[in-house]
Motif scaffolding. Structure first.
Motif, PDB file in Angstrom:
ATOM      1  N   CYS A  30      -5.348 -26.650   8.741  1.00 14.43           N
ATOM      2  CA  CYS A  30      -4.308 -27.206   7.858  1.00 14.43           C
ATOM      3  C   CYS A  30      -4.802 -28.471   7.168  1.00 14.43           C
ATOM      4  O   CYS A  30      -4.579 -28.676   5.964  1.00 14.43           O
ATOM      5  CB  CYS A  30      -3.049 -27.520   8.662  1.00 14.43           C
ATOM      6  SG  CYS A  30      -2.269 -26.062   9.376  1.00 14.43           S
ATOM      7  N   LEU A  31      -5.452 -29.341   7.908  1.00 15.15           N
ATOM      8  CA  LEU A  31      -5.910 -30.609   7.347  1.00 15.15           C
ATOM      9  C   LEU A  31      -7.001 -30.372   6.307  1.00 15.15           C
ATOM     10  O   LEU A  31      -7.032 -31.029   5.256  1.00 15.15           O
ATOM     11  CB  LEU A  31      -6.420 -31.522   8.471  1.00 15.15           C
ATOM     12  CG  LEU A  31      -6.880 -32.919   8.016  1.00 15.15           C
ATOM     13  CD1 LEU A  31      -5.728 -33.685   7.371  1.00 15.15           C
ATOM     14  CD2 LEU A  31      -7.435 -33.710   9.190  1.00 15.15           C
ATOM     15  N   THR A  32      -7.920 -29.411   6.614  1.00 19.83           N
ATOM     16  CA  THR A  32      -9.008 -29.133   5.673  1.00 19.83           C
ATOM     17  C   THR A  32      -8.452 -28.665   4.327  1.00 19.83           C
ATOM     18  O   THR A  32      -8.879 -29.117   3.263  1.00 19.83           O
ATOM     19  CB  THR A  32      -9.958 -28.064   6.246  1.00 19.83           C
ATOM     20  OG1 THR A  32     -10.407 -28.473   7.541  1.00 19.83           O
ATOM     21  CG2 THR A  32     -11.153 -27.843   5.325  1.00 19.83           C
ATOM     22  N   ASN A  61      -5.897 -31.664   2.813  1.00 18.41           N
ATOM     23  CA  ASN A  61      -6.268 -33.065   2.941  1.00 18.41           C
ATOM     24  C   ASN A  61      -6.158 -33.817   1.615  1.00 18.41           C
ATOM     25  O   ASN A  61      -5.603 -34.908   1.548  1.00 18.41           O
ATOM     26  CB  ASN A  61      -7.701 -33.164   3.491  1.00 18.41           C
ATOM     27  CG  ASN A  61      -8.077 -34.609   3.782  1.00 18.41           C
ATOM     28  OD1 ASN A  61      -7.291 -35.357   4.365  1.00 18.41           O
ATOM     29  ND2 ASN A  61      -9.288 -35.003   3.379  1.00 18.41           N
ATOM     30  N   GLU A  62      -6.688 -33.261   0.514  1.00 20.37           N
ATOM     31  CA  GLU A  62      -6.638 -33.933  -0.773  1.00 20.37           C
ATOM     32  C   GLU A  62      -5.197 -34.121  -1.261  1.00 20.37           C
ATOM     33  O   GLU A  62      -4.835 -35.138  -1.866  1.00 20.37           O
ATOM     34  CB  GLU A  62      -7.439 -33.154  -1.817  1.00 20.37           C
ATOM     35  CG  GLU A  62      -8.929 -33.189  -1.595  1.00 20.37           C
ATOM     36  CD  GLU A  62      -9.389 -32.101  -0.629  1.00 20.37           C
ATOM     37  OE1 GLU A  62      -8.499 -31.477   0.016  1.00 20.37           O
ATOM     38  OE2 GLU A  62     -10.609 -31.895  -0.488  1.00 20.37           O
ATOM     39  N   VAL A  70      -2.450 -34.379   0.636  1.00 23.14           N
ATOM     40  CA  VAL A  70      -1.778 -35.425   1.425  1.00 23.14           C
ATOM     41  C   VAL A  70      -2.279 -36.797   1.014  1.00 23.14           C
ATOM     42  O   VAL A  70      -1.494 -37.752   0.889  1.00 23.14           O
ATOM     43  CB  VAL A  70      -2.001 -35.188   2.933  1.00 23.14           C
ATOM     44  CG1 VAL A  70      -1.468 -36.360   3.746  1.00 23.14           C
ATOM     45  CG2 VAL A  70      -1.345 -33.891   3.372  1.00 23.14           C
ATOM     46  N   ALA A  71      -3.568 -36.898   0.759  1.00 27.41           N
ATOM     47  CA  ALA A  71      -4.115 -38.195   0.357  1.00 27.41           C
ATOM     48  C   ALA A  71      -3.557 -38.638  -0.990  1.00 27.41           C
ATOM     49  O   ALA A  71      -3.371 -39.838  -1.232  1.00 27.41           O
ATOM     50  CB  ALA A  71      -5.647 -38.104   0.286  1.00 27.41           C
ATOM     51  N   TYR A  81       2.582 -36.391   5.706  1.00 28.99           N
ATOM     52  CA  TYR A  81       1.617 -36.111   6.779  1.00 28.99           C
ATOM     53  C   TYR A  81       1.735 -34.653   7.194  1.00 28.99           C
ATOM     54  O   TYR A  81       2.755 -33.990   6.979  1.00 28.99           O
ATOM     55  CB  TYR A  81       1.851 -37.029   7.981  1.00 28.99           C
ATOM     56  CG  TYR A  81       3.156 -36.808   8.717  1.00 28.99           C
ATOM     57  CD1 TYR A  81       3.234 -35.926   9.802  1.00 28.99           C
ATOM     58  CD2 TYR A  81       4.318 -37.489   8.330  1.00 28.99           C
ATOM     59  CE1 TYR A  81       4.427 -35.731  10.489  1.00 28.99           C
ATOM     60  CE2 TYR A  81       5.511 -37.308   9.008  1.00 28.99           C
ATOM     61  CZ  TYR A  81       5.573 -36.428  10.093  1.00 28.99           C
ATOM     62  OH  TYR A  81       6.752 -36.226  10.753  1.00 28.99           O
ATOM     63  N   PRO A 136      -2.375 -30.785  12.116  1.00 31.34           N
ATOM     64  CA  PRO A 136      -3.557 -30.770  11.235  1.00 31.34           C
ATOM     65  C   PRO A 136      -4.648 -29.802  11.662  1.00 31.34           C
ATOM     66  O   PRO A 136      -5.415 -29.314  10.828  1.00 31.34           O
ATOM     67  CB  PRO A 136      -4.053 -32.224  11.296  1.00 31.34           C
ATOM     68  CG  PRO A 136      -3.512 -32.772  12.577  1.00 31.34           C
ATOM     69  CD  PRO A 136      -2.219 -32.098  12.789  1.00 31.34           C
ATOM     70  N   ASN A 137      -4.726 -29.460  12.915  1.00 36.70           N
ATOM     71  CA  ASN A 137      -5.836 -28.634  13.397  1.00 36.70           C
ATOM     72  C   ASN A 137      -5.493 -27.155  13.482  1.00 36.70           C
ATOM     73  O   ASN A 137      -6.334 -26.345  13.844  1.00 36.70           O
ATOM     74  CB  ASN A 137      -6.307 -29.139  14.764  1.00 36.70           C
ATOM     75  CG  ASN A 137      -6.820 -30.570  14.679  1.00 36.70           C
ATOM     76  OD1 ASN A 137      -7.501 -30.942  13.713  1.00 36.70           O
ATOM     77  ND2 ASN A 137      -6.490 -31.391  15.681  1.00 36.70           N
ATOM     78  N   CYS A 158       1.141 -24.221   8.700  1.00 37.13           N
ATOM     79  CA  CYS A 158       0.969 -25.676   8.598  1.00 37.13           C
ATOM     80  C   CYS A 158       2.310 -26.337   8.269  1.00 37.13           C
ATOM     81  O   CYS A 158       3.014 -25.905   7.352  1.00 37.13           O
ATOM     82  CB  CYS A 158      -0.034 -26.008   7.491  1.00 37.13           C
ATOM     83  SG  CYS A 158      -1.638 -25.224   7.718  1.00 37.13           S
ATOM     84  N   TYR A 178       4.165 -29.462   6.834  1.00 37.17           N
ATOM     85  CA  TYR A 178       3.954 -30.676   6.019  1.00 37.17           C
ATOM     86  C   TYR A 178       5.270 -31.448   5.887  1.00 37.17           C
ATOM     87  O   TYR A 178       6.307 -30.863   5.553  1.00 37.17           O
ATOM     88  CB  TYR A 178       3.439 -30.299   4.635  1.00 37.17           C
ATOM     89  CG  TYR A 178       3.428 -31.468   3.666  1.00 37.17           C
ATOM     90  CD1 TYR A 178       2.496 -32.498   3.796  1.00 37.17           C
ATOM     91  CD2 TYR A 178       4.367 -31.559   2.626  1.00 37.17           C
ATOM     92  CE1 TYR A 178       2.490 -33.571   2.925  1.00 37.17           C
ATOM     93  CE2 TYR A 178       4.360 -32.627   1.746  1.00 37.17           C
ATOM     94  CZ  TYR A 178       3.431 -33.638   1.890  1.00 37.17           C
ATOM     95  OH  TYR A 178       3.436 -34.695   1.025  1.00 37.17           O
TER      96      TYR A 178
END
Length: 1468
Positions: free
Chosen positions: A1392-1394, A1397-1398, A1400-1401, A1406, A1410-1411, A1416, A1418
């Motif tokens: 999920c984070l991979t 990630n962009e 969320v940033a 959050y 994430p793993n 996922c 959000y």
């Protein structure tokens, strides 16, 4: 007199009658009958033509006799006349009639002050919440056989008995407060105002209960005050009365249509009362320019005559009429009584001998006790035989009244109060044991037997009333026309009122259209995508809510119309329910067009579904909601006794209606103990209907911010559309599809089914519309809040100072005879024994002309008037009603602000300067005062601010006490002004002006109107003393007795058109005036009052003038006129020879600015202190809104939904200014009326007025802010962010500033608006505009650049929300609940984070897991700052924002001050 009428008249009794006057003192009844017969023949012709309105020259004498209204209202065809028609003869008997009111002996009702020992706010709170319980308990108890405890009462009318037969007139005499008005109301069967009425009153043998139920319109009472709709013309006012009282076809002549009949009646009525020239003039009032006071009184008379009642009670109905017109009026009553067989009761305060002789009976009351009832010719001899001194020069009516006044009683030589009955009880016993008392008992017994055995009159009366009704009207109904006929008449009256109020009409349409454009432009062209989903709901809700809440102003309007409703329903013109139906129907053409235009603009500008079906369905629901809410607010306005209680009730419901309409909180998310509000809320059905209508027609494309994850700026990782590994967060979306049906969006997001639009929402909305129409009808019929007319005086509680002063007044009152001489010498003494009397200046006017604008040009009201007032003289200004007396006084006193004044008005030969207004005092005809002040406080207020600042306050206070004593207001010194009767208010008006000690001139407009003869004599005697001490006095006067007339030095006599008839000295026994008239052919008989004769001689009344030349022309050519002009030149020359006064010492106001502010703020604070209802209403509103919002959002946590609810809770603060404005505007405008009246005397500056209004409100605004804050921040759970608990203190500061902003905004709107009706129109416009562009309803990023660049920045709510949101949300941790996560699946083999990630940033929030490689979760926000930063809000700017809000408050204050200075809206 009535017994001399030939029997032949009775066969024509109810057809026609006329009016014939042979000379000043005799009514030629036989002559009237002859004309009557001739008229009957004329009226039977089908070719009857109505006389043309206004065809005569109102300034000249009349050559023909005026028609009387009764001849037309009761006319019938020739066949009825030949056969002998049945008549409505109603003789009245009353036996042991006694009336009691609430309160024991010496009972005083004291007003509650805020925070007294028993806090009235606490009392008001208990009353509000326990009111429904007490109401239900009262209903239950009333049905149970429980003996209720009797409340203490006092008797205001003691046992009275008598009889008055048809064709008889009774004059009721007594000092003010003796029970004359109460007696008249009993005769007119108006009992609802009194605690207990005992004894028996019968009308032609019919008891009072049946009379009230079936024949209410046949016994009527004309009150002393003139109550009319000021914005209708005279003709429209009378046309309405006729429309509800014109008989059906059986009551009209064959061939005469209803329109012809009404027109004929109208013309004859206007002619009879000599007001034909006023037909198209507004009736007006003290604030709307219209007809003169005397003409307005005649409109009141005409309106009651239109009722065709057979028992009439006239309460001082000659007040404001000149002597000639008053005599003509009573002669009219005499003729109507004789020819029609009426039974007439009249009470008059100043009845001349000519009027007195027209009556058959006279009833004298003394403190509610009947001390004489019998023939008028024997009354004087009766009291002289008791031992009272003979006073041959005093009119009989004044003499009889004086015998009942303990201050004025005079006994024969060698007689005293020890051996002459002088107390009310002794006089009553003397009468009962006298021949007159025995005769009355005998007459009563015989007439009662006659009524019981001979039922002819009663049967004829019943039959005549039944025959008079229109077809379809129940025989048991007291109304002449049916319900639909009443609705029709009321509809046209309301329609005319709305149509003629052009300013209100233009303002309402303009504001509505501008508001529609603003809302449409704010939500312009909503896209058919996910971005337009929420905003479509917003625009629909804003459009509906704005249209509905515009009706909030209906509440005060319902209360303003109550006096009219009370009077006209007592006349049986219509039943109360009819006005509710008529008002709704009459408003539909105006509101229908306005809302249609409003809906068209919003609907098509915002890009809602552009189909005919979509628009008309939207308009249908929106307009039905508008009508339902109109009925809702009107119901509260009708149910509640005052605006404050209605305001509280409305606020109890309205916030809940808004919050539980289904927009802010979907129904399935509402608290379980509150969701039922949704189902009893008309707005919820209207909103559901409108939003279902929209979304059933569209599908939405998911794009933009509703796709997760998506590309932040500079990233191209994710598909631009909706890909396989992305989700749409819009309600109703399904995986992989970017099209969401509108039906699904509503079903999932709001829990609404589009199938409910017709089967549920429309039907329920129509049901609410009907329900609120029914509640209006029920409120008017069964709970009428018409106000009590009983004279219950309210007193302020005494303090140590007033206790001492009241005791001193009581002691001096007991020593009345001893203090008389001392008063003569004390009044107007120089300020100290060593001071020198100031030089008194001469006031002159030459070639005075005054023109006013009228439709089609201008009208001249004054023409070449010359005159002067010398120091130490008392000058009378007289003339017929409408001749321009008050106009002349207004022009001379510099009170006119419209029209063109020409000519010279000079003081000592020099033009008027800034000190003129302050150096004069003007006691106006209409009494305008601060209602919550006491009599003493009102007079002190005038003395403090109008006497020079150099005079010590103790000396001003002492002078006020002397004025109280002089005007015999000792017992009312601590009474609140609003509880005073007419006579006491008139004394107070004079006292307020006298308290100013005018240095130059004292103007008085009809100071004796409304006073009894003895009080009038005392007042003029006092004016005489003032004049002898050097004061210059000019006063208009009506109906002066010979003694009063002689008290004046000079006379200025005007005739219609403002033409001078005479100016000069009066002389002893009016010898100079008599000689002038005699030289020109008008010889006054020695036993006739010259004040009455001179008016008749010039044709002021309905009698033709004496001579063939206009008296104004005679004056212009007379040597007296030339001598006056020569004297003026000599006075100017003498004055100009003296040095001019030092203008450097002159000031506009008598006292400095800060002193004015101190006194005015003290008065305003006291007014609010004595208005606990007003203060509690505001406290209640703030507490209730805050508490109910808190209950909906109780103890919020850290979820996204809780964050949104925090925003909503803060957004609710924006409603506070709108609530404050709605309550404050009516009070500001009422206070401005008082100020406008006072400002003409330069009592204090408009800057002081504006500042004083604000400073009085500030303590309560701060208190309300604290209450709202406390009930918001703690129950909801504010202060959990980085700012912590200290941050809530900052929010308190914001709320207090917001309160002050609301107060000043409401005052600014009040200052800019001419009336309450206009002021309330601005509230929805401002509330919606400010609420729409503050960045919540339309988020800052979604707002059009045009609005974002200026209106968003200028919106004070932007600063409120920025400061409060940033303080509350800064550093607040957000934790999504399970149902708040957006769930998506990453591509295969990515976590999920991979994958996200962009995203969320770039956008914040959050990933909860994430793993994980699927599902996922959000969460949109991680911290509260992520919510408000994109909305252009910065935590660092919060202090800047709060001071910008304060700057808005200052701006509003400046606007209020400027508007108060330059906009008065007082057209005179």
């Amino acid at each position: 007199m009535g017994d001399n009428t030939p029997d032949s008249v009775t066969t024509l009794h109810d057809d026609v009658q006329t009016y014939g006057l042979s000379d000043v003192h005799h009514v030629d009844v036989s002559g009237a009958e002859a004309v009557f017969d001739q008229l009957s023949r004329q009226l039977s012709r089908a070719s009857f033509v109505a006389p043309k309105l206004g065809s005569e020259d109102v300034e000249k004498g009349r050559g023909d006799a005026a028609f009387d209204l009764r001849e037309y209202l009761t006319s019938s065809n020739d066949a009825h006349q030949r056969a002998g028609i049945r008549h409505k003869h109603v003789g009245i008997t009353w036996e042991d009639l006694q009336v009691e009111v609430m309160g024991g002996i010496d009972h005083k009702v004291s007003i509650s002050f805020l925070f007294d020992v028993l806090n009235p706010s606490a009392e008001a709170i208990l009353d509000f919440f326990l009111g429904p319980i007490w109401f239900l308990w009262g209903l239950i108890v009333s049905m149970l056989p429980i003996r209720r405890r009797d409340l203490p009462t006092r008797t205001i009318l003691h046992k009275s008995s008598g009889v008055l037969k048809p064709r008889e007139m009774c004059l009721v005499l007594g000092c003010p407060g003796s029970g004359c008005t109460t007696f008249l109301k009993m005769m007119a069967n108006q009992r609802s105002e009194y605690a207990r009425v005992s004894g028996e009153v019968q009308y032609a043998g019919i008891d009072a209960v049946e009379m009230a139920k079936m024949y209410k319109g046949e016994v009527v009472y004309n009150e002393e005050d003139d109550i009319h709709i000021s914005t209708l013309t005279v003709a429209q006012t009378l046309a309405f009365a006729l429309a509800t009282k014109t008989p059906g076809p059986n009551g009209r002549l064959p061939g005469i249509s209803r329109k012809e009949f009404d027109r004929t009646v109208m013309d004859s009525l206007l002619k009879m009362l000599n007001i034909s020239h006023t037909a198209q003039t507004l009736v007006g009032d003290e604030f709307v320019r219209g007809v003169s006071g005397g003409e307005r009184k005649r409109v009141s008379i005409a309106e009651m005559m239109a009722t065709r009642a057979r028992v009439q009670a006239w309460d001082n109905s000659t007040r404001g009429l000149d002597a000639s017109t008053a005599l003509d009026f009573v002669k009219s009553l005499r003729i109507m009584t004789d020819v029609l067989g009426q039974t007439t009761f009249v009470t008059l305060y100043q009845a001349g001998e000519g009027i007195y002789e027209l009556f058959d009976k006279v009833l004298v009351l003394n403190e509610g006790r009947q001390v004489y009832f019998g023939p008028p010719s024997e009354a004087r001899a009766y009291f002289e035989n008791l031992g009272y001194k003979s006073l041959p020069r005093q009119s009989t009516a004044d003499y009889l009244t004086g015998c009942t006044d303990p201050n004025e009683q005079q006994f024969e030589l060698s007689r005293s109060e020890r051996d002459v009955p002088s107390t009310p009880q002794a006089l009553e016993q003397a009468y009962l044991s006298s021949k007159h008392g025995r005769d009355m008992d005998d007459s009563l017994a015989k007439y009662k037997i006659l009524m019981e055995t001979e039922k002819a009159d009663q049967e004829a009366f019943r039959a005549a009333v039944a025959a008079d009704k229109k077809r379809g009207v129940s025989k048991k109904s007291p109304y002449t026309v049916g319900f639909m006929g009443q609705v029709r008449a009321l509809f046209w009256r309301r329609f005319q009122m709305r149509l003629q109020d052009k300013f209100q009409l233009v303002t309402s349409f303009t504001l509505s259209l501008v508001l529609a454009i603003v809302i449409g432009a704010a939500f312009i062209n909503q896209p058919p995508t996910s971005a337009g989903a929420f905003t479509r709901g917003s625009v629909i809700f804003a459009a509906m809510l704005t249209a509905c809440l515009e009706n909030f102003g209906e509440m005060p309007m319902q209360m303003l119309g109550r006096p009219i409703l009370k009077k006209q329903t007592s006349y049986s013109l219509y039943r109360p329910a009819a006005i509710a139906v008529a008002n709704t129907l009459a408003d539909i053409p105006f509101s229908g067009i306005r809302v249609l235009l409003y809906d068209i603009i919003i609907y098509f500008m915002s890009g809602l579904s552009r189909t005919a079906g979509g628009f008309f369905t939207f308009h249908l629901f929106n307009y039905l909601a508008f009508l339902a809410m109109q009925g809702f607010f009107r119901t509260f306005g009708l149910l509640c006794s005052n605006f404050d209680s209605a305001f509280r009730l409305a606020v109890f419901f309205v916030p809940n209606m808004i919050e539980y309409a289904g927009y802010m909180i979907p129904v399935f998310q509402m608290k379980r103990w509150l969701f039922w509000i949704y189902y009893i809320n008309p707005l919820s059905y209207a909103f559901a209907g409108c939003i279902e209508n929209e979304f059933m027609r569209i599908s939405l494309t998911c794009d933009g911010n509703y796709i997760i994850p998506r590309n932040p700026p500079g990233v191209t990782k994710y598909p631009n559309g909706l890909g396989a590994n992305q989700v749409c967060t819009l309600f109703g979306s399904t995986g992989g599809r970017d099209q969401i049906p509108g039906r699904s969006y509503l079903d999932i997001g709001y829990g609404m089914m589009v199938t409910d639009i017709w089967r549920r929402n429309l039907l329920v909305l129509i049901g609410f519309l009907i329900f609120f129409q029914v509640t209006q009808i029920l409120a008017l019929e069964y709970w009428p809040q018409l106000g009590s007319g009983t004279a219950i005086r309210i007193y302020a509680k005494e303090d140590s100072d007033t206790v001492k002063r009241n005791e001193a007044l009581r002691e001096r009152k007991l020593q009345h005879s001893e203090k008389s001489q001392a008063m003569d010498q004390k009044l107007y003494n120089p300020r100290s024994s060593t001071s020198v009397a100031p030089h008194r200046r001469t006031f002159t006017w030459e070639r005075l002309n005054y023109h006013v604008p009228v439709a089609g040009g201008t009208r001249r009201l004054l023409h070449d008037v010359y005159g002067y007032v010398k120091p130490g003289t008392l000058t009378a200004l007289m003339g017929a009603s409408g001749a321009g007396k008050t106009t002349c006084l207004d022009v001379l006193a510099q009170r006119k602000n419209i029209g063109v004044v020409s000519g010279d008005v000079l003081v000592d030969g020099r033009p008027l300067d800034s000190e003129f207004a302050r150096g004069t005092a003007y006691a106006e005809q209409l009494d305008v005062h601060e209602g919550t002040a006491t009599v003493r406080e009102a007079m002190r207020f005038s003395a403090y601010l109008r006497q020079p600042a150099s005079v010590p306050r103790e000396e001003k206070d002492a002078y006020v006490e002397e004025m109280i004593e002089l005007l015999e207001l000792q017992d009312l010194a601590d009474a609140l002004v609003f509880s005073l009767n007419v006579e006491a208010r008139k004394r107070l008006t004079i006292g307020v002006e006298l308290a100013s000690k005018p240095e130059l001139l004292l103007f008085l407009d009809e100071p004796t109107s409304g006073l009894d003869g003895q009080s009038a004599w005392n007042l003029v005697r006092f004016l005489r003393r003032l004049a002898e001490s050097g004061q210059s006095i000019l006063c208009t006067i009506h109906q002066p007795s010979s003694l009063l007339f002689e008290s004046f030095d000079r006379l200025l006599l005007l005739e219609s058109g403002g033409e001078t008839v005479y100016f000069g000295e009066i002389g002893q026994d009016a010898a100079v005036v008599r000689d002038y008239y005699a030289r020109h052919g008008a010889v006054c008989p020695p036993n006739v009052n010259m004040a009455e004769y001179m008016l008749e001689a010039i044709g002021a009344g309905v009698t033709p003038r004496i001579g063939d030349r206009d008296w104004a022309d005679i004056w212009k050519e007379s040597p007296e006129c030339k001598r006056v002009q020569q004297e003026i030149e000599e006075m100017k020359g003498e004055a100009l020879s003296k040095p001019a006064p030092d203008r450097k010492k002159q000031t506009t106001y008598a006292t400095p600015f800060l002193y004015q502010l101190q006194v005015v703020v003290k008065r305003n604070s006291m007014a609010l202190w004595r208005s606990p209802d007003y203060v509690f209403s505001r406290l209640f509103v703030h507490a209730f809104i805050s508490l109910f919002v808190s209950l909906s959002f109780l103890q919020l946590g850290h979820s996204v939904r809780a964050l949104q609810y925090r925003v909503f809770a803060i957004f609710w603060c924006s409603i506070l200014p709108a609530i404050v404005m709605s309550q404050l505007e009516p009070m500001f405008i009422f206070n401005r009326r008082t100020f406008t009246h006072q400002s003409s005397s330069r009592i204090y500056s408009p800057y002081v007025f504006a500042l004083g209004q604000l400073l009085g409100e500030i303590p309560y605004s701060v208190l309300c802010g604290i209450v709202y804050w406390a009930l918001m921040v703690y129950p909801i759970g504010f202060g959990q962010g980085a700012a912590g608990i200290p941050g809530t203190g900052f929010q308190l500061l914001v709320i207090i500033f917001l309160e002050l902003f609301g107060v000043t905004l409401g005052q600014a709107i009040g200052a800019l608006s001419p009336s309450i009706q206009v002021a309330v129109l601005f509230n929805p416009f401002l509330a919606v505009t400010l609420g729409t562009f503050c960045g919540v309803t339309i988020p800052y990023p979604a707002m059009a650049k045009f609005w974002r660049s200026w209106l968003y920045q200028l919106d004070p709510y932007t600063r409120v929300l920025s400061a409060m949101l940033s303080t509350e949300l800064h550093g607040l941790t957000i934790q999504c609940q399970s149902d708040e996560f957006a769930v998506f699946n990453p591509p295969v083999s990515q976590t999920c984070l991979t994958w996200a990630n962009e995203f969320v940033a770039g956008f914040g929030g959050y990933i909860d897991n994430p793993n994980d490689t699927q599902a996922c979760r959000y969460c949109q926000y991680k911290v509260g700052d992520e919510f408000f930063v994109p909305l252009n809000i910065q935590y660092s700017n919060r202090w800047r924002d709060v001071w910008i809000l304060f700057a808005f408050f200052v701006f509003n204050l400046i606007a209020t001050i400027m508007a108060s200075r330059f906009l008065r809206y007082a057209r005179r």
